[in-house]
Motif scaffolding. Sequence first.
Motif, mmCIF file in Angstrom:
data_model
loop_
_atom_site.group_PDB
_atom_site.id
_atom_site.type_symbol
_atom_site.label_atom_id
_atom_site.label_comp_id
_atom_site.label_asym_id
_atom_site.label_seq_id
_atom_site.Cartn_x
_atom_site.Cartn_y
_atom_site.Cartn_z
ATOM 1 N N LEU A 262 0.813 -1.219 0.000
ATOM 2 C CA LEU A 262 0.000 0.000 0.000
ATOM 3 C C LEU A 262 0.847 1.270 0.000
ATOM 4 O O LEU A 262 0.302 2.374 -0.023
ATOM 5 C CB LEU A 262 -0.923 0.010 1.222
ATOM 6 C CG LEU A 262 -1.959 -1.125 1.282
ATOM 7 C CD1 LEU A 262 -2.761 -1.027 2.573
ATOM 8 C CD2 LEU A 262 -2.882 -1.074 0.072
ATOM 9 N N ASN A 263 2.180 1.081 0.058
ATOM 10 C CA ASN A 263 3.106 2.221 0.045
ATOM 11 C C ASN A 263 2.855 3.170 1.211
ATOM 12 O O ASN A 263 2.825 4.397 1.055
ATOM 13 C CB ASN A 263 2.995 2.980 -1.293
ATOM 14 C CG ASN A 263 4.187 3.896 -1.528
ATOM 15 O OD1 ASN A 263 5.296 3.638 -1.052
ATOM 16 N ND2 ASN A 263 3.955 4.986 -2.251
ATOM 17 N N ILE A 264 2.664 2.577 2.408
ATOM 18 C CA ILE A 264 2.527 3.368 3.628
ATOM 19 C C ILE A 264 3.449 2.766 4.681
ATOM 20 O O ILE A 264 3.977 1.664 4.525
ATOM 21 C CB ILE A 264 1.075 3.405 4.145
ATOM 22 C CG1 ILE A 264 0.578 1.986 4.469
ATOM 23 C CG2 ILE A 264 0.154 4.086 3.144
ATOM 24 C CD1 ILE A 264 -0.810 1.970 5.105
ATOM 25 N N SER A 265 3.650 3.485 5.778
ATOM 26 C CA SER A 265 4.535 2.993 6.834
ATOM 27 C C SER A 265 3.848 1.896 7.646
ATOM 28 O O SER A 265 2.616 1.827 7.703
ATOM 29 C CB SER A 265 4.948 4.139 7.761
ATOM 30 O OG SER A 265 3.817 4.585 8.512
ATOM 31 N N GLN A 266 4.659 1.052 8.287
ATOM 32 C CA GLN A 266 4.101 -0.009 9.125
ATOM 33 C C GLN A 266 3.290 0.539 10.300
ATOM 34 O O GLN A 266 2.196 0.037 10.571
ATOM 35 C CB GLN A 266 5.223 -0.919 9.639
ATOM 36 C CG GLN A 266 5.922 -1.705 8.551
ATOM 37 C CD GLN A 266 7.005 -2.616 9.114
ATOM 38 O OE1 GLN A 266 6.817 -3.244 10.159
ATOM 39 N NE2 GLN A 266 8.140 -2.687 8.419
ATOM 40 N N PRO A 267 3.783 1.579 11.011
ATOM 41 C CA PRO A 267 2.974 2.122 12.108
ATOM 42 C C PRO A 267 1.613 2.651 11.634
ATOM 43 O O PRO A 267 0.609 2.470 12.318
ATOM 44 C CB PRO A 267 3.845 3.253 12.672
ATOM 45 C CG PRO A 267 5.239 2.868 12.308
ATOM 46 C CD PRO A 267 5.133 2.203 10.970
ATOM 47 N N ALA A 268 1.612 3.319 10.467
ATOM 48 C CA ALA A 268 0.345 3.840 9.953
ATOM 49 C C ALA A 268 -0.616 2.713 9.640
ATOM 50 O O ALA A 268 -1.818 2.787 9.934
ATOM 51 C CB ALA A 268 0.607 4.685 8.700
ATOM 52 N N LEU A 269 -0.095 1.634 9.032
ATOM 53 C CA LEU A 269 -0.949 0.500 8.706
ATOM 54 C C LEU A 269 -1.500 -0.143 9.981
ATOM 55 O O LEU A 269 -2.698 -0.482 10.063
ATOM 56 C CB LEU A 269 -0.172 -0.513 7.877
ATOM 57 C CG LEU A 269 -0.964 -1.724 7.377
ATOM 58 C CD1 LEU A 269 -0.562 -2.085 5.955
ATOM 59 C CD2 LEU A 269 -0.785 -2.930 8.290
ATOM 60 N N SER A 270 -0.644 -0.330 10.989
ATOM 61 C CA SER A 270 -1.079 -0.940 12.246
ATOM 62 C C SER A 270 -2.157 -0.096 12.915
ATOM 63 O O SER A 270 -3.123 -0.628 13.484
ATOM 64 C CB SER A 270 0.112 -1.113 13.187
ATOM 65 O OG SER A 270 1.073 -1.992 12.637
ATOM 66 N N GLN A 271 -2.020 1.220 12.832
ATOM 67 C CA GLN A 271 -3.009 2.109 13.431
ATOM 68 C C GLN A 271 -4.358 1.987 12.730
ATOM 69 O O GLN A 271 -5.414 1.965 13.376
ATOM 70 C CB GLN A 271 -2.504 3.561 13.358
ATOM 71 C CG GLN A 271 -3.276 4.543 14.219
ATOM 72 C CD GLN A 271 -3.131 4.267 15.700
ATOM 73 O OE1 GLN A 271 -2.085 3.781 16.142
ATOM 74 N NE2 GLN A 271 -4.158 4.539 16.480
ATOM 75 N N ILE A 272 -4.335 1.920 11.394
ATOM 76 C CA ILE A 272 -5.590 1.762 10.633
ATOM 77 C C ILE A 272 -6.253 0.436 10.986
ATOM 78 O O ILE A 272 -7.485 0.357 11.137
ATOM 79 C CB ILE A 272 -5.306 1.855 9.120
ATOM 80 C CG1 ILE A 272 -4.832 3.259 8.743
ATOM 81 C CG2 ILE A 272 -6.553 1.486 8.317
ATOM 82 C CD1 ILE A 272 -4.312 3.381 7.328
ATOM 83 N N LEU A 273 -5.449 -0.620 11.147
ATOM 84 C CA LEU A 273 -5.999 -1.930 11.502
ATOM 85 C C LEU A 273 -6.661 -1.884 12.874
ATOM 86 O O LEU A 273 -7.764 -2.429 13.063
ATOM 87 C CB LEU A 273 -4.898 -2.979 11.474
ATOM 88 C CG LEU A 273 -5.293 -4.394 11.933
ATOM 89 C CD1 LEU A 273 -6.426 -4.944 11.068
ATOM 90 C CD2 LEU A 273 -4.088 -5.320 11.902
ATOM 91 N N LEU A 274 -6.005 -1.243 13.847
ATOM 92 C CA LEU A 274 -6.588 -1.135 15.183
ATOM 93 C C LEU A 274 -7.912 -0.383 15.157
ATOM 94 O O LEU A 274 -8.880 -0.778 15.825
ATOM 95 C CB LEU A 274 -5.597 -0.425 16.122
ATOM 96 C CG LEU A 274 -4.358 -1.226 16.535
ATOM 97 C CD1 LEU A 274 -3.397 -0.361 17.331
ATOM 98 C CD2 LEU A 274 -4.764 -2.470 17.328
ATOM 99 N N HIS A 275 -7.980 0.705 14.378
ATOM 100 C CA HIS A 275 -9.228 1.460 14.267
ATOM 101 C C HIS A 275 -10.327 0.603 13.643
ATOM 102 O O HIS A 275 -11.494 0.658 14.062
ATOM 103 C CB HIS A 275 -9.007 2.723 13.438
ATOM 104 C CG HIS A 275 -8.322 3.820 14.178
ATOM 105 N ND1 HIS A 275 -8.731 4.278 15.413
ATOM 106 C CD2 HIS A 275 -7.221 4.564 13.872
ATOM 107 C CE1 HIS A 275 -7.948 5.252 15.829
ATOM 108 N NE2 HIS A 275 -6.998 5.447 14.904
ATOM 109 N N ALA A 276 -9.948 -0.207 12.651
ATOM 110 C CA ALA A 276 -10.930 -1.072 11.999
ATOM 111 C C ALA A 276 -11.493 -2.086 12.991
ATOM 112 O O ALA A 276 -12.711 -2.329 13.038
ATOM 113 C CB ALA A 276 -10.287 -1.791 10.817
ATOM 114 N N GLU A 277 -10.625 -2.682 13.786
ATOM 115 C CA GLU A 277 -11.080 -3.667 14.772
ATOM 116 C C GLU A 277 -11.952 -3.007 15.834
ATOM 117 O O GLU A 277 -12.948 -3.601 16.292
ATOM 118 C CB GLU A 277 -9.874 -4.361 15.398
ATOM 119 C CG GLU A 277 -9.137 -5.265 14.405
ATOM 120 C CD GLU A 277 -7.903 -5.899 14.995
ATOM 121 O OE1 GLU A 277 -7.576 -7.037 14.583
ATOM 122 O OE2 GLU A 277 -7.255 -5.271 15.857
#
Length: 301
Positions: free
Chosen positions: A25-40
């Motif tokens: 997705l061409n984004i940073s790992q912390p940003a991706l992890s944060q989006i995943l947490l919000h989704a959950e």
Amino acid sequence: MRARQLEVFIAIMRAGTVTAAARMLNISQPALSQILLHAEDDLGFTLFERVKGRLRPTPEALEIFPDAERLSAGLEGLRRKTTDLRLGRAGLVRVAASPPPAMAILPRAFTRFRAQHPNIMLRAHSAPIAAIVDMLRAGDASLGVAMDDRLPPDIEAEMIGSVGFACLLPAGHVLQKKAELMLADLVGEELISYRGNTRPADELAQAARAQGVTLSLSLEIDVSISAFGFVQAGMGIALVDALLPWHQFAGLAVRPLKAGPEFPIALLTSRTRALSRADEMMREEIRAACAVVLDEHLAKP
């Protein structure tokens, strides 16, 4: 689940790790992890369990994954379509034109348009002016091209050029010796031209009066293309628009009418209907094609 959360969920399901998904997705790992947490948090249940550095999807994640993929595909298709519409790469362009511009201008305009926008469907209608107006009002055509600018107030007519009359002579006719003809040359000849109470008929009658000439028609026509067969059969000389590529027709000689009236060439649109981006691009191509065609007419001897 929001669109960005959906993208992250699908990327992790396909990649198996946060690192690989972030790279996709061409984004940073912390940003991706944060989006995943919000989704959950939004969903109220966990999507992945961390096992030996990898993310293992939960039963809930496996349950919704097929629907998520279908939804993602639909969103991607919508993005492509909206991008295509914004850039004029998709849709349908419908143009209605009277026969002379339909034969002389539209082929050039459509060819250039198709070369630049191969995915847009084109539709051409050849019709008299009254039918063109009806089609513009009904939305059956977005653009019109006609040889008349006297139109109802709800139809906008942009003048894009003008063209004179041509004389079509049967092969071997004595007047063929002249390079151009005047109305006075046609006195006493069997003449074929437009029926009364039409724009070209009125213009010819006015020019004849101004030049002190009396012309008498032996055959009236509605559209200029129909004159070809009658001239070829030797029934007379036709006085018609010079826009059609008459030199391509066998069995007749073509001479310009000197000091005669001219036909306006108008690009028509409805004042009550907006044009799409594709329509706007076609309008530009029609303007350019008309200019080229008229330049070619001027270049002819």
